[in-house]
Design a protein around this motif. Sequence first.
Motif, PDB file in Angstrom:
ATOM      1  N   LEU A 167      -5.291  -0.663   9.120  1.00  0.00           N
ATOM      2  CA  LEU A 167      -5.269  -1.687   8.082  1.00  0.00           C
ATOM      3  C   LEU A 167      -5.401  -3.079   8.681  1.00  0.00           C
ATOM      4  O   LEU A 167      -6.147  -3.930   8.181  1.00  0.00           O
ATOM      5  CB  LEU A 167      -3.972  -1.589   7.280  1.00  0.00           C
ATOM      6  CG  LEU A 167      -3.867  -0.459   6.257  1.00  0.00           C
ATOM      7  CD1 LEU A 167      -2.459  -0.401   5.681  1.00  0.00           C
ATOM      8  CD2 LEU A 167      -4.878  -0.657   5.136  1.00  0.00           C
ATOM      9  N   CYS A 201       1.818   2.677   2.720  1.00  0.00           N
ATOM     10  CA  CYS A 201       1.271   3.438   3.841  1.00  0.00           C
ATOM     11  C   CYS A 201       2.357   3.819   4.848  1.00  0.00           C
ATOM     12  O   CYS A 201       3.444   3.244   4.875  1.00  0.00           O
ATOM     13  CB  CYS A 201       0.177   2.643   4.539  1.00  0.00           C
ATOM     14  SG  CYS A 201       0.777   1.226   5.487  1.00  0.00           S
ATOM     15  N   THR A 255       0.795  -1.224   0.000  1.00  0.00           N
ATOM     16  CA  THR A 255       0.000   0.000   0.000  1.00  0.00           C
ATOM     17  C   THR A 255       0.825   1.270   0.000  1.00  0.00           C
ATOM     18  O   THR A 255       0.302   2.339  -0.343  1.00  0.00           O
ATOM     19  CB  THR A 255      -0.916   0.047   1.229  1.00  0.00           C
ATOM     20  OG1 THR A 255      -0.109   0.145   2.427  1.00  0.00           O
ATOM     21  CG2 THR A 255      -1.785  -1.202   1.315  1.00  0.00           C
TER      22      THR A 255
END
Length: 429
Positions: free
Chosen positions: A34, A26, A24
């Motif tokens: 998540l 992130c 991702t």
Amino acid sequence: MLRQSSLSAEIGNGALDSRLRAMTGCDPSELPALCARLSHVLSRYGKIFGPDGEVGLFSGPGRTEIGGNHTDHQRGRVLAAAINLDALACAGPNGTDTIHICSAGYPDIAVSLGDLAVQPGEAGTSAALVRGVAARFTALGHPVSGFNAYIESTVLGGSGLSSSAAYEVLIGVIVNHLFCQDAVSLVQIAQIGQYAENVYFGKPCGLMDQLASAVGGIVSIDFKDPETPIVHQIDYDLSASGHALCIIDSGADHADLTEDYAAIPREMGAVAAFFGKDVLRQVDYEAFWQNIPALRKAAGDRAVLRAIHFFDDNLCAQKQATALESDNFVQFLNLVNQSGISSSEHLQNLYSASAPGQQALPLVIALARRLLGGTGAVRVHGGGFAGTVQAFVPFPQLDTFRGRIEAAFGKGCCHVLRIRPEGGAVIAG
């Protein structure tokens, strides 16, 4: 595959953290949310289909179109990217010949693999997409068996971020992992998804959405040969540019726009047909300009203008890719604005001529340009007429920009997105 209990433990002890960050892109601060989402999907699967079976976790992201507006169906070039909103699934084989899918907020699906023919009554449904994906895998020599899946999606339907492509890619990734030993490429999975949407779902879409979702990151795609599109990933960190990617939902009504959408490829096709070609990509650029008087009579002024947009935006998409690869973000922003102007003036897909009183898209663009004050960039996003606008907003202006946009067009209409490095993905299992 992993037992549900083992997978739950991996989520809880942080064993999947590095995998999630790679997939991702992130920040570490986003990992708890998540992991909580993964745990919820895993738990829901267990409650619906029974505890402690062997399962995996899978993801299919939404996508954003960055360059090339209505160029793909004329075998042109596009620039697109996977985003951090996705359809997430827990799935595992069930030992039968039936695919059972439960999706949050949608009716349950049961698709028998004993009959993979097109079902006219399924047109426009998720069941049609599942049946189409299974049928295409089977036709390509990959036998498919039954499986159970629970799915939740953060890709909003009708948002212009292609929730359908995210779903198709997700189902393709599940089938590929459970029954094909991951032998089918991501490009093939995209093509399978397009096939399902064209033939089974009944929507004549191009391949851009599925490819962007399946491949991940920022991708430059050339559809000159639609059977073997040239897909080139561009290694560019958008966050390092100092700009946020925003998608703004105009709130415009999507109803009765089928003819508006259909008219674009039809009119572009009429110009191509004048030269004895199937699509505009095959038409000589100089010959087009030399034949403007005859083209006006044969196809009409709007068709000629839309062809001009194709030629301009097809080249623009290529230039945008080059600008990113050379780390020239100022030039990239200029090209985004250029693409938006061409869509407005030549493609004419900001509002429906049949409902001139409803012009939410150009109004969003006008306000966004005023708020940006000559910085950033803004353009129509996706098919147009209704739907969404894309804006690249400098970080220092983001809070004010988002607040003013949402004050005018509704709370939550401005989505701040991140480019996702990976496309269709097996998270674990």
